[in-house]
Design a protein around this motif. Sequence first.
Motif, PDB file in Angstrom:
ATOM      1  N   TYR A  88      -4.184 -10.816  41.581  1.00  0.00           N
ATOM      2  CA  TYR A  88      -4.850  -9.514  41.635  1.00  0.00           C
ATOM      3  C   TYR A  88      -6.067  -9.406  40.725  1.00  0.00           C
ATOM      4  O   TYR A  88      -6.576  -8.319  40.504  1.00  0.00           O
ATOM      5  N   ARG A  89      -6.489 -10.523  40.140  1.00  0.00           N
ATOM      6  CA  ARG A  89      -7.751 -10.442  39.423  1.00  0.00           C
ATOM      7  C   ARG A  89      -8.697 -11.436  40.095  1.00  0.00           C
ATOM      8  O   ARG A  89      -8.442 -11.837  41.227  1.00  0.00           O
ATOM      9  N   ASN A  90      -9.749 -11.764  39.404  1.00  0.00           N
ATOM     10  CA  ASN A  90     -10.691 -12.652  40.061  1.00  0.00           C
ATOM     11  C   ASN A  90     -10.859 -13.894  39.198  1.00  0.00           C
ATOM     12  O   ASN A  90     -11.885 -14.070  38.550  1.00  0.00           O
ATOM     13  N   PRO A  91      -9.831 -14.750  39.172  1.00  0.00           N
ATOM     14  CA  PRO A  91      -9.883 -15.903  38.268  1.00  0.00           C
ATOM     15  C   PRO A  91     -11.002 -16.868  38.674  1.00  0.00           C
ATOM     16  O   PRO A  91     -11.441 -16.870  39.826  1.00  0.00           O
ATOM     17  N   ILE A  92     -11.430 -17.656  37.696  1.00  0.00           N
ATOM     18  CA  ILE A  92     -12.528 -18.600  37.975  1.00  0.00           C
ATOM     19  C   ILE A  92     -11.943 -19.822  38.664  1.00  0.00           C
ATOM     20  O   ILE A  92     -11.387 -20.720  38.028  1.00  0.00           O
ATOM     21  N   VAL A  93     -12.014 -19.800  39.984  1.00  0.00           N
ATOM     22  CA  VAL A  93     -11.475 -20.903  40.782  1.00  0.00           C
ATOM     23  C   VAL A  93     -12.610 -21.438  41.646  1.00  0.00           C
ATOM     24  O   VAL A  93     -13.272 -20.675  42.351  1.00  0.00           O
ATOM     25  N   THR A  94     -12.834 -22.726  41.563  1.00  0.00           N
ATOM     26  CA  THR A  94     -13.917 -23.362  42.336  1.00  0.00           C
ATOM     27  C   THR A  94     -13.359 -24.628  42.980  1.00  0.00           C
ATOM     28  O   THR A  94     -12.208 -25.009  42.711  1.00  0.00           O
ATOM     29  N   SER A  96     -13.717 -27.489  42.108  1.00  0.00           N
ATOM     30  CA  SER A  96     -13.302 -28.481  41.106  1.00  0.00           C
ATOM     31  C   SER A  96     -12.123 -27.993  40.259  1.00  0.00           C
ATOM     32  O   SER A  96     -11.824 -28.570  39.214  1.00  0.00           O
ATOM     33  N   THR A  97     -11.452 -26.938  40.737  1.00  0.00           N
ATOM     34  CA  THR A  97     -10.245 -26.446  40.051  1.00  0.00           C
ATOM     35  C   THR A  97      -9.017 -27.080  40.712  1.00  0.00           C
ATOM     36  O   THR A  97      -8.935 -27.152  41.938  1.00  0.00           O
ATOM     37  N   LEU A  98      -8.087 -27.513  39.893  1.00  0.00           N
ATOM     38  CA  LEU A  98      -6.791 -27.942  40.424  1.00  0.00           C
ATOM     39  C   LEU A  98      -5.795 -26.834  40.133  1.00  0.00           C
ATOM     40  O   LEU A  98      -5.610 -26.436  38.976  1.00  0.00           O
ATOM     41  N   VAL A  99      -5.180 -26.308  41.186  1.00  0.00           N
ATOM     42  CA  VAL A  99      -4.146 -25.291  41.006  1.00  0.00           C
ATOM     43  C   VAL A  99      -2.794 -25.968  41.203  1.00  0.00           C
ATOM     44  O   VAL A  99      -2.570 -26.646  42.206  1.00  0.00           O
ATOM     45  N   VAL A 100      -1.935 -25.812  40.219  1.00  0.00           N
ATOM     46  CA  VAL A 100      -0.593 -26.372  40.328  1.00  0.00           C
ATOM     47  C   VAL A 100       0.361 -25.190  40.448  1.00  0.00           C
ATOM     48  O   VAL A 100       0.481 -24.373  39.528  1.00  0.00           O
ATOM     49  N   ALA A 101       0.977 -25.060  41.610  1.00  0.00           N
ATOM     50  CA  ALA A 101       1.884 -23.938  41.847  1.00  0.00           C
ATOM     51  C   ALA A 101       3.314 -24.443  41.686  1.00  0.00           C
ATOM     52  O   ALA A 101       3.698 -25.436  42.308  1.00  0.00           O
ATOM     53  N   VAL A 102       4.076 -23.766  40.847  1.00  0.00           N
ATOM     54  CA  VAL A 102       5.436 -24.232  40.543  1.00  0.00           C
ATOM     55  C   VAL A 102       6.430 -23.204  41.053  1.00  0.00           C
ATOM     56  O   VAL A 102       6.362 -22.028  40.676  1.00  0.00           O
ATOM     57  N   ALA A 114      -0.939 -16.381  45.650  1.00  0.00           N
ATOM     58  CA  ALA A 114      -1.920 -16.951  44.725  1.00  0.00           C
ATOM     59  C   ALA A 114      -2.442 -18.291  45.265  1.00  0.00           C
ATOM     60  O   ALA A 114      -3.634 -18.598  45.169  1.00  0.00           O
ATOM     61  N   VAL A 115      -1.548 -19.070  45.854  1.00  0.00           N
ATOM     62  CA  VAL A 115      -1.943 -20.365  46.435  1.00  0.00           C
ATOM     63  C   VAL A 115      -2.943 -20.146  47.569  1.00  0.00           C
ATOM     64  O   VAL A 115      -3.975 -20.822  47.668  1.00  0.00           O
ATOM     65  N   ARG A 116      -2.654 -19.161  48.405  1.00  0.00           N
ATOM     66  CA  ARG A 116      -3.557 -18.904  49.550  1.00  0.00           C
ATOM     67  C   ARG A 116      -4.942 -18.501  49.050  1.00  0.00           C
ATOM     68  O   ARG A 116      -5.954 -18.997  49.540  1.00  0.00           O
ATOM     69  N   ASP A 117      -4.984 -17.639  48.050  1.00  0.00           N
ATOM     70  CA  ASP A 117      -6.289 -17.209  47.499  1.00  0.00           C
ATOM     71  C   ASP A 117      -7.055 -18.403  46.933  1.00  0.00           C
ATOM     72  O   ASP A 117      -8.256 -18.554  47.141  1.00  0.00           O
ATOM     73  N   ALA A 118      -6.326 -19.247  46.204  1.00  0.00           N
ATOM     74  CA  ALA A 118      -6.980 -20.387  45.558  1.00  0.00           C
ATOM     75  C   ALA A 118      -7.546 -21.338  46.607  1.00  0.00           C
ATOM     76  O   ALA A 118      -8.638 -21.897  46.437  1.00  0.00           O
ATOM     77  N   ARG A 119      -6.822 -21.506  47.671  1.00  0.00           N
ATOM     78  CA  ARG A 119      -7.311 -22.421  48.722  1.00  0.00           C
ATOM     79  C   ARG A 119      -8.548 -21.874  49.409  1.00  0.00           C
ATOM     80  O   ARG A 119      -9.469 -22.624  49.743  1.00  0.00           O
ATOM     81  N   ILE A 120      -8.571 -20.561  49.591  1.00  0.00           N
ATOM     82  CA  ILE A 120      -9.770 -19.951  50.201  1.00  0.00           C
ATOM     83  C   ILE A 120     -10.984 -20.235  49.319  1.00  0.00           C
ATOM     84  O   ILE A 120     -12.085 -20.472  49.805  1.00  0.00           O
ATOM     85  N   GLY A 133       9.965 -28.808  52.874  1.00  0.00           N
ATOM     86  CA  GLY A 133       9.586 -28.001  54.041  1.00  0.00           C
ATOM     87  C   GLY A 133       9.415 -26.522  53.719  1.00  0.00           C
ATOM     88  O   GLY A 133       9.221 -25.704  54.625  1.00  0.00           O
ATOM     89  N   SER A 134       9.492 -26.142  52.457  1.00  0.00           N
ATOM     90  CA  SER A 134       9.321 -24.725  52.085  1.00  0.00           C
ATOM     91  C   SER A 134       7.866 -24.314  52.318  1.00  0.00           C
ATOM     92  O   SER A 134       6.985 -25.176  52.419  1.00  0.00           O
ATOM     93  N   PRO A 135       7.595 -23.010  52.376  1.00  0.00           N
ATOM     94  CA  PRO A 135       6.205 -22.587  52.574  1.00  0.00           C
ATOM     95  C   PRO A 135       5.270 -23.204  51.532  1.00  0.00           C
ATOM     96  O   PRO A 135       4.154 -23.623  51.880  1.00  0.00           O
ATOM     97  N   LEU A 136       5.689 -23.299  50.283  1.00  0.00           N
ATOM     98  CA  LEU A 136       4.801 -23.881  49.266  1.00  0.00           C
ATOM     99  C   LEU A 136       4.493 -25.339  49.601  1.00  0.00           C
ATOM    100  O   LEU A 136       3.348 -25.793  49.503  1.00  0.00           O
ATOM    101  N   ALA A 137       5.524 -26.073  50.017  1.00  0.00           N
ATOM    102  CA  ALA A 137       5.315 -27.481  50.359  1.00  0.00           C
ATOM    103  C   ALA A 137       4.340 -27.600  51.535  1.00  0.00           C
ATOM    104  O   ALA A 137       3.447 -28.442  51.542  1.00  0.00           O
ATOM    105  N   ARG A 138       4.487 -26.704  52.492  1.00  0.00           N
ATOM    106  CA  ARG A 138       3.629 -26.772  53.688  1.00  0.00           C
ATOM    107  C   ARG A 138       2.184 -26.385  53.387  1.00  0.00           C
ATOM    108  O   ARG A 138       1.262 -26.902  53.986  1.00  0.00           O
ATOM    109  N   GLU A 139       2.016 -25.452  52.461  1.00  0.00           N
ATOM    110  CA  GLU A 139       0.671 -24.906  52.241  1.00  0.00           C
ATOM    111  C   GLU A 139      -0.096 -25.574  51.099  1.00  0.00           C
ATOM    112  O   GLU A 139      -1.185 -25.134  50.763  1.00  0.00           O
ATOM    113  N   SER A 140       0.492 -26.593  50.490  1.00  0.00           N
ATOM    114  CA  SER A 140      -0.201 -27.272  49.392  1.00  0.00           C
ATOM    115  C   SER A 140      -0.894 -28.532  49.909  1.00  0.00           C
ATOM    116  O   SER A 140      -0.507 -29.085  50.935  1.00  0.00           O
ATOM    117  N   ASP A 141      -1.900 -28.981  49.155  1.00  0.00           N
ATOM    118  CA  ASP A 141      -2.562 -30.246  49.527  1.00  0.00           C
ATOM    119  C   ASP A 141      -1.675 -31.433  49.194  1.00  0.00           C
ATOM    120  O   ASP A 141      -1.791 -32.502  49.783  1.00  0.00           O
TER     121      ASP A 141
END
Length: 364
Positions: A88-94, A96-102, A114-120, A133-141
Amino acid sequence: EKGGYPDFMLKEIYEEPRTIRDTLAGRMVNGHLQFDELALNYDELAAIDRVYIIACGTSYHAGLIAKNLIEAWSRIPCEVEVASEFRYRNPIVTPSTLVVAVSQSGETADTLAAVRDARIKGAKVFGITNVVGSPLARESDGVIYIKANKEIAVAATKSFLGQVAALTLLAMLLGQLRGGLTTAQIRMLFRELADTAQQIEQILADTDTIEAAALACKDAQNALFIGRGIGSTICYEGALKLKEISYLHAEAYAAGEMKHGPIALIDPGFPVIVVATKSPTYDKVISNIQECKARGALVVAIATEGDEEIKKHADYVIYIPKVRDCFSAITASVPLQLFARSIALARGCDVDQPRNLAKSVTVE
Ligand code: M6R
């Protein structure tokens, strides 16, 4: 189903050594870290200039531990943020950012959003999850699975240790890519990480002091968990575990903050749980213990085997095997989980299914 254990939580704590072994299995081949399933593009990884770890609850605490390791070994700036704030904020994601979702479940709503926003925004996303096969597994690189098997108790225990182990491997990998760790250092760290499985078994073999300390604290209204460095991050998880299953109000603080407020809470009998393992800030932690004792606190210390000195300062000393400081995140968490469980049982609580909580939080 509980395999002879009185509750799932205890069964799952006893499965922690296996979780560590399974999470590490196949990760070191001929002396090299293996992450085939991450489909690593080394050029992309080499360009990373910022890491964000996003998660909720216990998984967030695993992230706090990992931040220390990632920054120490790779020197890449790393921030850890609860997913419900990040989204809900506007984090600095570009790009060259690696997002690790746990996420143990891989289906926590805020973490996925948060993962969806970061990917956009073009970030590369790695997921650390227990559920294939969880949504996180499916939606991560890329995904690193923790191999905790099904976790039934609402309180995360073995999955937390699996997350810390997996994140430690990731930190080692980034350290290797950035030249912060040599191959020889990586092999040594991997061996020591693997050794924690046996060290946990050692902790589980004698839990009498943990029980005794829990009984001494069971009627308290409040408790404070303090530590420094890795020790402070373990405290956040210890306090969460205690409030979640025993409904005893607990707070965690970096011990250096005591004089900035929390020490006002201390009166005779107030339980203070201190992670006081041998670390670069050990002496400072001892001073914090003395300050609490001088005000009548009931001090329970988690300390390194062989440390006789600490007995002079603490009412209960729970010893754990000597490990490299960063790996105390794994070993010291085990007695804190058992401590929370014993208090919860002494207070008549259902440790597997605490009130108001669900195992997966799939809605906001
Ligand atoms: O499945 P997740 O790891 O995404 O779950 C996150 C939290 O809901 C979870 O860790 C929660 O804090 C646990 N009940 C703590 O024991």
